[in-house]
Design an enzyme around this catalytic site. Structure first.
Site, PDB file in Angstrom:
ATOM      1  N   SER A  70      -7.952   2.895   0.022  1.00  0.00           N
ATOM      2  CA  SER A  70      -9.016   2.237   0.789  1.00  0.00           C
ATOM      3  C   SER A  70      -9.458   0.938   0.151  1.00  0.00           C
ATOM      4  CB  SER A  70     -10.222   3.173   0.925  1.00  0.00           C
ATOM      5  OG  SER A  70     -10.720   3.529  -0.354  1.00  0.00           O
ATOM      6  N   HIS A 112      -3.715   1.630   5.407  1.00  0.00           N
ATOM      7  CA  HIS A 112      -5.047   2.216   5.235  1.00  0.00           C
ATOM      8  C   HIS A 112      -5.501   2.841   6.548  1.00  0.00           C
ATOM      9  CE1 HIS A 112      -9.643   1.553   4.631  1.00  0.00           C
ATOM     10  NE2 HIS A 112      -9.286   2.803   4.373  1.00  0.00           N
ATOM     11  N   GLU A 172      -5.083  -0.429   8.951  1.00  0.00           N
ATOM     12  CA  GLU A 172      -4.913  -1.708   8.259  1.00  0.00           C
ATOM     13  C   GLU A 172      -3.563  -1.714   7.548  1.00  0.00           C
ATOM     14  OE1 GLU A 172      -9.353  -3.260   7.077  1.00  0.00           O
ATOM     15  OE2 GLU A 172      -8.471  -1.737   5.775  1.00  0.00           O
ATOM     16  N   ASN A 188     -13.638  -2.496   4.812  1.00  0.00           N
ATOM     17  CA  ASN A 188     -14.480  -2.141   3.673  1.00  0.00           C
ATOM     18  C   ASN A 188     -15.082  -3.371   3.015  1.00  0.00           C
ATOM     19  OD1 ASN A 188     -14.158   0.580   3.995  1.00  0.00           O
ATOM     20  ND2 ASN A 188     -12.506   0.771   2.520  1.00  0.00           N
TER      21      ASN A 188
END
Length: 784
Positions: free
Chosen positions: A498, A519, A531, A569
């Site tokens: 992540s 991800h 991702e 993130n």
């Protein structure tokens, strides 16, 4: 950080769910182009003298939107076959349909019935042409087009013959409205056959009679739910509720349709309407029942839309108006005009523009920018059988890939298998998956543990490894090195990290060009976003294979640069820091959640923290704070709330206690954690008595600024990637279309001014990035 299952909800219940496999909302596909006017006369073959009986006679070769017209035993078989992959409706198609009927059917006394059937393998009509809607500057013209569509079928009906819709594949939006205008509907048992009116997910309502004709067929309760949620129904359910009259095998569809049409014509078959239950009669046909019904509808709309989706209220008004209208032709025509008026009204709204733009973005990311992979991935090895690993394995075997699911202990693998089997059982029960397909998927899943003597032999045939082991760089390095002793040279190593840099992971590999980041977001079977992270040395063919696997898994893959936090993130980092800053400024945790939910996010930041795990949130925050975001991670001071919670074992929902407490680990929320509530005053520096507007602006602008900075720095290539990532990764205000479309609508300079005011009041972490400032000064837009 991860998303939540609720992060996908875009409108009422779960609009946009399965959108990647759906021909949209009755509004066509990205490939659709607005065709030029068709000249039916120039393409039509000369009519031949029909010869009937059991022979099939072709009297029309083909047009732009219709294939050969055949006469079978007095039944005209009209083949829908537009120029694109999906059949869609536009005004040129209507014109051609009218000309075909007039020239070849209307005056032919030997034709006793008609069947509409598609020549496409997987769709009847997917909806109206979305590009037609987007490119039409004068939206008022849409009303005339809607009414012209009604006139078309009125002309069909003047011949006085039964019309049958033979449905195989997607029958959505305008396609279902076409079928509803027919006298009889037959659906195939194909797994691709689905019927629905999903216009609400584009901020629209069915504009071609759907709100009037569907309730008369299936009842107002069923129809209202279908239209408000955009829910699709499968053939068996469609038959049960009265939406279709018959369900048959795809291979028999045409012959059965012709037979049924012939029987309708000679009177030996009478369509049967679905009988109302006593409860349905009480709710729909009595004044008290109707009042109660619409009260419940209003509550559902208010709860699920927060007032952000005008289409829901317009749908309620239009269906209710139809219910209250009389049965006369004049009254029904007036109700259809009202439906068309409200359709035009919605087509002019920013919400519809944003949701259509979001749909365009979905189609954009479905195109593999790296081209076709050199080697197709048939066998995927998943390392780690926890929730993430099991989810990745599930979406892979469902799509026909062979999956090697490996963990250290047999018990760990067994738990992963149990999760997958349970999810399959739910799908079978809900008829979203056949027992046959479940058996095939489970047969493609091969469980392996370290103690299995033959696991290395299985891995020698792997095309891709996706690791889902704990977030520890040394551990991942060790896994890469161990796997490269076994896997073939062409095998790709993908990490489901992540936040850890893919370039750093690749340093442990003998073949760093084969290393890529993939991800996923949790829970994997529900969350659409993926991702794809390429480090500087990732080979193009490896990136192509990663995108291809994601697309085959039903994901929306966005390509992201290898930077700390990647995209989603990275944007959530400043957002979560600001959450802590707001607590320090006197905002309660429940107030934070309620304010953000009121704005249109599926969950508030506190609930999000509990959902993904307090420890995970802390890890991401610390990682990003020590990365390259600089002052943008400023704003939180005083005691480290997350660290203290971790020390006390309060890890969020998974441990049964976080900011909130739960009835059991992973269970239902019961309320604010008393221990957190007791300590909360210690974290408050000064109660600023902030308004909901200030709270929302402070939180969202930290996310939005980081998203624009990602575009500025080339972390994402296009605004579309940023909007898809934000909406499908963490549920960013879906009705806005994402942060970039929101800025275009709200005005970039206005947003810059707001951020500068906050910068003066709270610090430089609010200073907008250079691209945002430049766009504001120039009056530019991210989307042309």
């Amino acid at each position: 950080g991860r998303g939540t299952a609720e992060s996908e909800g875009l409108c009422l219940l779960t609009p946009f769910k399965d959108a990647s496999t759906r021909a949209v909302s009755g509004r066509g596909t990205a490939e659709s182009e607005v065709p030029g006017a068709s000249d039916l006369a120039s393409t039509a073959a000369s009519p031949t003298e029909p010869v009937f009986g059991d022979e099939e006679v072709s009297i029309f070769s083909r047009g732009k939107f219709f294939g050969p017209l055949d006469i079978v035993d007095g039944v005209a078989v009209i083949r829908l076959d537009g120029p694109n992959k999906m059949n869609t409706i536009n005004d040129d198609m209507r014109v051609e349909a009218e000309a075909l009927w007039k020239q070849h059917i209307d005056g032919n006394q030997d034709i006793k019935a008609a069947v509409f059937i598609s020549s496409k393998p997987d769709n009847f009509i997917a909806g109206a042409d979305i590009n037609m809607l987007k490119t039409m500057e004068d939206k008022d013209q849409l009303k005339d087009m809607c009414m012209a569509g009604h006139d078309l079928f009125d002309k069909f009906k003047t011949k006085g013959i039964p019309i049958v819709a033979a449905i195989n594949g997607a029958c959505l939006g305008g396609g279902l409205e076409w079928a509803l205008k027919c006298d009889y509907r037959i659906a195939s048992t194909s797994s691709k056959t689905k019927l629905g009116l999903p216009e609400v997910m584009l901020g629209l309502l069915p504009g071609w009679g759907g709100t009037q004709n569907l309730p008369r067929l299936v009842g107002f309760q069923e129809a209202t739910t279908m239209i408000l949620t955009g829910k699709e129904v499968r053939p068996d359910k469609a038959r049960k509720i009265g939406l279709v009259d018959l369900v048959v095998d795809p291979n028999a569809l045409e012959s059965v349709a012709v037979s049924q049409a012939r029987q309708l014509a000679d009177g030996s078959l009478k369509p049967k309407s679905k009988k109302k239950s006593w409860m349905q009669w009480a709710m729909e046909d009595t004044p008290i029942g109707r009042t109660l019904f619409w009260q419940q509808v209003d509550k559902m709309i208010a709860k699920n839309t927060g007032g952000h989706y005008p289409a829901a209220y317009a749908i309620r008004d239009v269906i209710k108006n139809g219910q209250e209208s009389g049965p006369s032709p004049a009254a029904r025509r007036k109700a259809l005009e009202y439906e068309a008026d409200r359709f035009v009204e919605l087509a002019k709204t920013p919400v519809s523009t944003a949701l259509i733009g979001l749909f365009d973005g979905m189609n954009a990311v479905k195109k593999n920018r790296f081209g076709e992979p050199a080697h197709k991935t048939n066998t995927v090895a998943v390392l780690g059988a926890g929730l993430m690993g099991a989810g990745i394995a599930q979406v892979s075997v469902e799509k026909g890939m062979r999956v090697l699911l490996k963990d250290q202990e047999p018990g760990f693998v067994a738990r992963g298998e149990k999760v997958i089997a349970s999810n399959f059982d739910k799908k079978v029960k809900r008829k979203r998956m056949s027992k046959y397909d479940r058996n095939i998927a489970e047969a493609n899943l091969i469980p392996l543990a370290d103690s299995d003597p033959y696991w290395t032999k299985h891995f020698q045939g792997a095309d891709m490894i996706i690791e889902a082991v704990p977030e520890n760089l040394e551990l991942k390095h060790k896994v890469i090195q161990e796997m490269e002793k076994v896997i073939p040279d062409h095998c790709i190593f993908a990490s489901n990290t992540s936040a850890l840099p893919i370039g750093e992971l690749a340093k442990a590999s003998k073949r760093p060009e084969n290393v890529v980041g993939m991800h996923y977001f949790s829970p994997v079977p529900q969350m659409k976003l993926l991702e794809i992270i390429c480090h500087d040395g990732t080979a193009k063919e490896v990136a192509a294979a990663a995108v291809d696997v994601g697309l085959r898994q039903g994901k929306l893959p966005i390509v992201v640069k290898d930077v700390p936090g990647f995209y989603v993130n990275r944007c959530l980092g400043p957002f979560m820091v600001e959450t802590t800053a707001l607590i320090a400024h006197g905002v309660g945790i429940e107030q934070l959640d309620k304010t953000i939910k009121k704005l249109g996010m599926p969950v508030g930041p506190i609930t999000l923290c509990d959902e993904v795990g307090v420890d995970v949130a802390f890890h991401v925050r610390e990682f990003l704070s020590n990365a390259d975001l600089g002052v943008r991670m400023n704003g939180a001071s005083g005691p480290n709330v997350l660290k203290e919670m971790i020390d006390q074992g309060m890890l969020g929902k998974k441990s049964g206690a976080g900011f909130y407490i739960y009835d059991k680990p992973g269970g239902k929320k019961k309320g604010v954690n008393p221990e957190v509530a007791r300590r909360l005053p210690e974290f408050v520096e000064k109660d600023l008595k902030l308004s909901d507007q200030d709270i929302g602006d402070r939180l969202l602008c930290r996310f939005v600024n980081e998203a624009v900075l990602c575009l500025q720095d080339g972390i994402i290539e296009r605004p579309e990637d940023g909007d898809i990532g934000a909406v499908f990764g963490c549920g960013f205000l879906p009705y806005t279309g994402g942060p970039f479309r929101m800025l275009d609508e709200r005005g970039t300079q206005q947003y810059v001014d707001m951020m500068m005011r906050h910068a003066e009041a709270y610090g430089e972490q609010f200073v907008p990035c250079q691209l945002l400032q430049d766009m504001g000064k120039n009056g530019g837009k991210f989307y042309k």
